[in-house]
Write a protein that holds these residues in place. Structure first.
Motif, PDB file in Angstrom:
ATOM      1  N   GLU A 171      -3.140  20.997  53.529  1.00  0.00           N
ATOM      2  CA  GLU A 171      -2.875  22.427  53.487  1.00  0.00           C
ATOM      3  C   GLU A 171      -3.803  23.121  52.494  1.00  0.00           C
ATOM      4  O   GLU A 171      -4.360  22.493  51.597  1.00  0.00           O
ATOM      5  CB  GLU A 171      -1.418  22.679  53.102  1.00  0.00           C
ATOM      6  N   THR A 172      -3.955  24.424  52.656  1.00  0.00           N
ATOM      7  CA  THR A 172      -4.787  25.183  51.738  1.00  0.00           C
ATOM      8  C   THR A 172      -4.228  25.083  50.322  1.00  0.00           C
ATOM      9  O   THR A 172      -3.013  25.136  50.109  1.00  0.00           O
ATOM     10  CB  THR A 172      -4.859  26.661  52.171  1.00  0.00           C
ATOM     11  N   GLY A 173      -5.115  24.884  49.358  1.00  0.00           N
ATOM     12  CA  GLY A 173      -4.697  24.791  47.963  1.00  0.00           C
ATOM     13  C   GLY A 173      -4.208  23.438  47.530  1.00  0.00           C
ATOM     14  O   GLY A 173      -3.739  23.278  46.400  1.00  0.00           O
ATOM     15  N   SER A 174      -4.319  22.409  48.395  1.00  0.00           N
ATOM     16  CA  SER A 174      -3.766  21.097  48.048  1.00  0.00           C
ATOM     17  C   SER A 174      -4.752  20.204  47.296  1.00  0.00           C
ATOM     18  O   SER A 174      -4.385  19.113  46.863  1.00  0.00           O
ATOM     19  CB  SER A 174      -3.278  20.375  49.313  1.00  0.00           C
ATOM     20  N   GLY A 175      -6.009  20.642  47.124  1.00  0.00           N
ATOM     21  CA  GLY A 175      -6.962  19.877  46.323  1.00  0.00           C
ATOM     22  C   GLY A 175      -7.959  19.066  47.134  1.00  0.00           C
ATOM     23  O   GLY A 175      -8.428  18.025  46.672  1.00  0.00           O
ATOM     24  N   LYS A 176      -8.329  19.550  48.325  1.00  0.00           N
ATOM     25  CA  LYS A 176      -9.240  18.787  49.185  1.00  0.00           C
ATOM     26  C   LYS A 176     -10.638  18.672  48.578  1.00  0.00           C
ATOM     27  O   LYS A 176     -11.274  17.616  48.655  1.00  0.00           O
ATOM     28  CB  LYS A 176      -9.308  19.433  50.568  1.00  0.00           C
ATOM     29  N   ARG A 192       4.879  19.955  47.707  1.00  0.00           N
ATOM     30  CA  ARG A 192       6.326  19.762  47.899  1.00  0.00           C
ATOM     31  C   ARG A 192       6.668  18.316  48.224  1.00  0.00           C
ATOM     32  O   ARG A 192       7.836  17.920  48.155  1.00  0.00           O
ATOM     33  CB  ARG A 192       6.837  20.686  49.002  1.00  0.00           C
ATOM     34  N   GLU A 193       5.665  17.507  48.616  1.00  0.00           N
ATOM     35  CA  GLU A 193       5.900  16.090  48.885  1.00  0.00           C
ATOM     36  C   GLU A 193       5.550  15.213  47.692  1.00  0.00           C
ATOM     37  O   GLU A 193       5.597  13.987  47.797  1.00  0.00           O
ATOM     38  CB  GLU A 193       5.085  15.656  50.114  1.00  0.00           C
ATOM     39  N   ILE A 217       5.047  17.526  39.505  1.00  0.00           N
ATOM     40  CA  ILE A 217       5.028  18.941  39.138  1.00  0.00           C
ATOM     41  C   ILE A 217       5.087  19.127  37.623  1.00  0.00           C
ATOM     42  O   ILE A 217       4.389  19.969  37.057  1.00  0.00           O
ATOM     43  CB  ILE A 217       6.183  19.689  39.843  1.00  0.00           C
ATOM     44  N   GLY A 218       5.903  18.335  36.931  1.00  0.00           N
ATOM     45  CA  GLY A 218       6.005  18.484  35.475  1.00  0.00           C
ATOM     46  C   GLY A 218       4.692  18.199  34.776  1.00  0.00           C
ATOM     47  O   GLY A 218       4.250  18.967  33.916  1.00  0.00           O
ATOM     48  N   VAL A 219       4.033  17.098  35.131  1.00  0.00           N
ATOM     49  CA  VAL A 219       2.782  16.747  34.466  1.00  0.00           C
ATOM     50  C   VAL A 219       1.668  17.704  34.864  1.00  0.00           C
ATOM     51  O   VAL A 219       0.789  18.033  34.053  1.00  0.00           O
ATOM     52  CB  VAL A 219       2.407  15.270  34.751  1.00  0.00           C
ATOM     53  N   LEU A 220       1.678  18.196  36.109  1.00  0.00           N
ATOM     54  CA  LEU A 220       0.681  19.193  36.527  1.00  0.00           C
ATOM     55  C   LEU A 220       0.871  20.503  35.759  1.00  0.00           C
ATOM     56  O   LEU A 220      -0.105  21.110  35.296  1.00  0.00           O
ATOM     57  CB  LEU A 220       0.799  19.444  38.037  1.00  0.00           C
ATOM     58  N   PHE A 221       2.127  20.935  35.624  1.00  0.00           N
ATOM     59  CA  PHE A 221       2.386  22.176  34.883  1.00  0.00           C
ATOM     60  C   PHE A 221       1.910  22.033  33.440  1.00  0.00           C
ATOM     61  O   PHE A 221       1.267  22.927  32.886  1.00  0.00           O
ATOM     62  CB  PHE A 221       3.880  22.506  34.934  1.00  0.00           C
ATOM     63  N   TRP A 272       6.322  25.673  47.201  1.00  0.00           N
ATOM     64  CA  TRP A 272       4.888  25.704  46.933  1.00  0.00           C
ATOM     65  C   TRP A 272       4.040  25.831  48.199  1.00  0.00           C
ATOM     66  O   TRP A 272       3.242  24.951  48.521  1.00  0.00           O
ATOM     67  CB  TRP A 272       4.464  24.474  46.117  1.00  0.00           C
ATOM     68  N   PRO A 273       4.163  26.959  48.910  1.00  0.00           N
ATOM     69  CA  PRO A 273       3.323  27.141  50.105  1.00  0.00           C
ATOM     70  C   PRO A 273       1.836  27.196  49.766  1.00  0.00           C
ATOM     71  O   PRO A 273       1.000  26.862  50.604  1.00  0.00           O
ATOM     72  CB  PRO A 273       3.826  28.477  50.687  1.00  0.00           C
ATOM     73  N   GLY A 274       1.500  27.626  48.534  1.00  0.00           N
ATOM     74  CA  GLY A 274       0.098  27.652  48.119  1.00  0.00           C
ATOM     75  C   GLY A 274      -0.349  26.406  47.381  1.00  0.00           C
ATOM     76  O   GLY A 274      -1.470  26.347  46.875  1.00  0.00           O
ATOM     77  N   ASN A 275       0.565  25.422  47.272  1.00  0.00           N
ATOM     78  CA  ASN A 275       0.245  24.115  46.703  1.00  0.00           C
ATOM     79  C   ASN A 275      -0.277  24.202  45.271  1.00  0.00           C
ATOM     80  O   ASN A 275       0.165  25.049  44.499  1.00  0.00           O
ATOM     81  CB  ASN A 275      -0.712  23.372  47.632  1.00  0.00           C
ATOM     82  N   ILE A 276      -1.213  23.315  44.913  1.00  0.00           N
ATOM     83  CA  ILE A 276      -1.650  23.197  43.515  1.00  0.00           C
ATOM     84  C   ILE A 276      -2.333  24.474  43.047  1.00  0.00           C
ATOM     85  O   ILE A 276      -2.198  24.874  41.890  1.00  0.00           O
ATOM     86  CB  ILE A 276      -2.569  21.979  43.352  1.00  0.00           C
TER      87      ILE A 276
END
Length: 537
Positions: A185-190, A328-329, A334-338, A379-383
C-alpha cells in the motif's frame, strides 16, 4: 527505519524438527509505551503456555528483552504491583489473563478487567492492548519465534514477523541480477526496501536512482526514462541522458509502475529483455547495465484482465516478488516506530535531551490512552502517516511535560479503528436499506457504465476516484480504463501548464476546488501541481 537484528534466512545447518518447532507461532507481550520511552519494542515471550504452564508477570519479573539482545529487565515500574498477573492458555490459540484482587489495575483497551478474560484467535492476531496501572501499555499478540542473525536490520525499524519476512526476502534476492517487484500500500515503505536491496547488492557502489513513474507526464515518460536526442521534440534543446543511463552500473527504482502508459510498458519490456534502450529521436540502441526494481500499490493482475497492463511485462518485472505489509498488520512495531520518529523530530528541533533523560518514575511521556489509540488506529496512510502524525504531536506538545494530541488528531485517530477490546461483542444490526438518493451499487461490468453515468458519478463524488468507483459498483482499475476511453473526459496529464497555473491562482491553491473545476482526479492533479513548482495547496 532502524533497529535490531532479524531472522536468519539460512536453515541448512538446522535440524528439521528444530525448524518446524521454531516456525510455530508463540504468544508475546510487546511494550508499546513505558515511562522509560526507549523500552518500546522490548518483549516477553510467553513460550511456556504451549506446554500448559502459566506465566506470572509483575513489576519484578520476568525480563522483557529486545529481540536479538541477551540481557533484559522487568517492567520495574513501582506503580505496578508485585502481585503477579497470570497468563495461561485454554487452547492452542487462546490466552486467558487473570487479575487478582488488590493487584495491578488492568485495562483491556479502555475497559477495566476484573477477574479473568479470555482472548480468542482473531483478537490475538490483531493484537490486544493492555494498560497496566495507567502507565505501561503492552500488546498481547501472536508471533513467530525470533531467531537472531548477524545480518543487521537493513535500515528497517521493527521486530514483527512481517518485518522480519521482508528482511529475509531482501537478503535472498539482493546479490542476484533479477528484477524485483515490490508490492504494498502507499506509504508502507516500498522505496526503503528497494534501497536495502541496492545496499546489500554488488551494485552498492553504483548510483541508486529513484523515480515516481506516476508523476511523469505520459508525453514525456519515454524521454525521461530512455533519454532523447537534441531536437527530438519541441523544446528539446539538448540531449537528455534518461534515468536508465543515469543508473548505469547501479539500480533504477520505478515507483507506481502500474501507472505506466501502454507505449512505455512495451519499451520497458524491451529494455528488460535486451538490456538496450532507444533514446527518443535516436536510431541506434544504447546498452545499459542497470538493475530494475519496481513498486506498485495496484493490483496488476486485475489490470491485465482489464487490458491496461501487459502480462509479459509483469512476468519480467517480478523476477522476485516482495510484499510489504501494511502497518495495521504489524501493530507490535507501532511503539518502536513512534519512538524512532519522535526521537528524529526532537533532534531536528534541537531538543536532543528528549526521550533519554525522562525520569522512569515520573508521569509517562506518551500517555497510555494515546498509545492505545495509536495501536488501534487502522493507518490507511501506513508508515508515512505515522511519521507525519508523530511530527504533529511532537510539535504540538512543545513545552509540555507529556505528549498530547490536538482535538483534530484525536478526531483522526477515532475515525478509524477496531471496536474497543474488552467489550462483549454486540450482535450486528440488520443492514439498513440504502438511501434512495444514494443507492449502494452492486458489482457490475465496466461495459454497463455509460459515459453520462461515469461523468455524473465523478461529479457527485467531487472527483474522488475511490468514491466514484464504489458509487458505480466497479473496481478502481476499471474506472481508470473508463476514464481513459471516455471521449468527454480528460486526465490531469492532458491539461496544459497554463490552464493549471491559472486555475491554481483562481482557486488559491485549493486542490479540491481545482479538481472540481478542471474535472480531473485530485491525485493526478496534485502531481502536475508539484511538477510545475506551484507549491503545496
Amino acid at each position: 527505519m532502524q533497529d535490531k537484528p532479524f531472522t536468519d534466512v539460512s536453515t541448512a545447518a538446522t535440524p528439521r524438527h528444530v525448524r518446524e518447532e521454531s516456525s510455530r507461532p508463540v504468544f508475546v507481550l510487546t511494550i508499546v509505551s513505558h515511562p522509560t520511552p526507549p523500552r518500546a519494542g522490548e518483549r516477553l515471550v510467553l513460550g511456556t503456555l504451549a506446554s500448559g504452564h502459566a506465566v506470572a508477570m509483575s513489576r519484578v519479573g520476568p525480563d522483557f528483552v529486545l529481540p536479538g539482545a541477551t540481557l533484559g529487565m522487568p517492567l520495574a515500574d513501582t506503580f505496578i504491583s508485585r502481585k503477579p498477573l497470570l497468563f495461561d492458555s485454554t487452547g492452542p490459540d487462546r490466552v486467558r489473563l487473570r487479575v487478582e484482587e488488590g493487584g495491578t489495575q488492568v485495562l483491556v483497551g479502555d475497559q477495566p478487567l476484573v477477574g479473568a478474560r479470555e482472548f480468542g484467535p482473531q483478537e490475538l492476531r490483531e493484537g490486544v492492548p493492555l494498560v497496566l496501572a495507567g502507565r505501561v501499555v503492552l500488546l498481547l499478540h501472536q508471533s513467530l519465534p525470533f531467531a537472531p542473525s548477524a545480518a543487521g536490520d537493513l535500515g528497517m525499524v521493527g521486530h514483527g514477523q512481517s518485518t522480519r519476512r521482508v528482511r529475509e526476502d531482501v537478503l535472498r534476492v539482493a546479490d542476484l541480477k533479477v528484477p524485483v517487484l515490490i508490492r504494498g500500500e502507499t506509504g508502507s515503505g516500498k522505496e526503503l526496501v528497494a534501497r536495502a536491496i541496492h545496499q546489500r547488492s554488488t551494485r552498492r557502489q553504483g548510483p541508486f536512482v529513484s523515480v515516481n513513474l506516476g508523476a511523469i507526464p505520459k508525453e514525456l515518460a519515454a524521454a525521461e526514462l530512455f533519454g532523447a536526442k537534441k531536437g527530438a521534440y519541441t523544446g528539446s534543446t539538448q540531449e537528455r541522458e534518461g534515468f536508465f543511463r543515469a543508473a548505469h552500473g547501479g539500480t533504477l527504482f520505478l515507483d507506481e509502475v502500474g501507472e505506466a502508459p501502454a507505449e512505455i510498458q512495451g519499451l520497458l519490456l524491451r529494455a528488460l529483455e535486451t538490456g538496450e534502450v532507444y533514446p527518443v529521436g535516436g536510431t541506434a540502441p544504447v546498452t545499459v547495465d542497470t538493475r530494475l526494481i519496481t513498486a506498485t500499490d495496484a493490483d496488476l493482475e486485475a489490470r491485465i484482465v482489464q487490458g491496461t497492463f501487459k502480462a509479459p511485462l509483469l512476468h519480467r518485472l517480478a523476477g522476485y516478488d516482495i510484499q510489504v505489509p501494511p502497518l495495521r498488520e504489524r501493530r507490535e512495531d507501532i511503539g518502536v516506530l513512534f519512538h524512532h520518529f519522535a526521537r528524529e523530530e526532537l533532534q531536528s528541533l534541537g531538543e536532543t535531551h528528549g526521550l533519554e533523560s525522562l525520569a522512569a518514575q515520573g508521569a509517562p511521556w506518551l500517555p497510555a490512552a494515546l498509545a492505545v489509540r495509536l495501536v488501534r488506529f487502522s493507518w490507511p496512510g501506513n508508515i508515512r502517516q505515522l511519521r507525519n502524525l508523530t511530527r504533529q504531536i511532537i510539535i504540538g506538545s512543545r513545552g509540555q511535560g507529556a505528549l498530547q494530541a490536538t482535538p483534530r488528531i484525536e478526531q483522526e485517530l477515532a475515525a478509524s479503528g477496531p471496536p474497543p477490546a474488552g467489550r462483549a461483542p454486540e450482535p450486528a444490526p440488520a443492514p439498513a436499506p440504502p438511501a434512495a438518493e444514494e443507492p449502494e451499487a452492486t458489482r457490475r461490468k465496466p461495459s454497463e457504465v455509460s459515459d453520462a453515468e461515469l461523468l455524473e458519478a465523478l461529479r457527485t463524488s467531487a472527483w474522488d476516484l475511490k468514491a466514484a468507483a464504489q458509487r458505480l459498483g466497479i473496481t478502481r482499475p476499471s474506472l481508470y480504463v473508463l476514464i481513459d476511453r471516455s471521449p468527454s473526459l480528460r486526465t490531469a496529464g492532458d491539461l496544459s501548464a497554463e490552464e493549471i497555473a491559472r486555475c491554481f491562482r483562481e482557486c488559491k491553491g485549493d486542490l479540491d476546488a481545482m479538481a472540481r473545476r478542471l474535472e480531473v482526479s485530485k491525485r493526478g492533479l496534485q502531481r502536475r501541481v508539484r511538477e510545475l513548482g506551484l507549491g503545496p495547496s
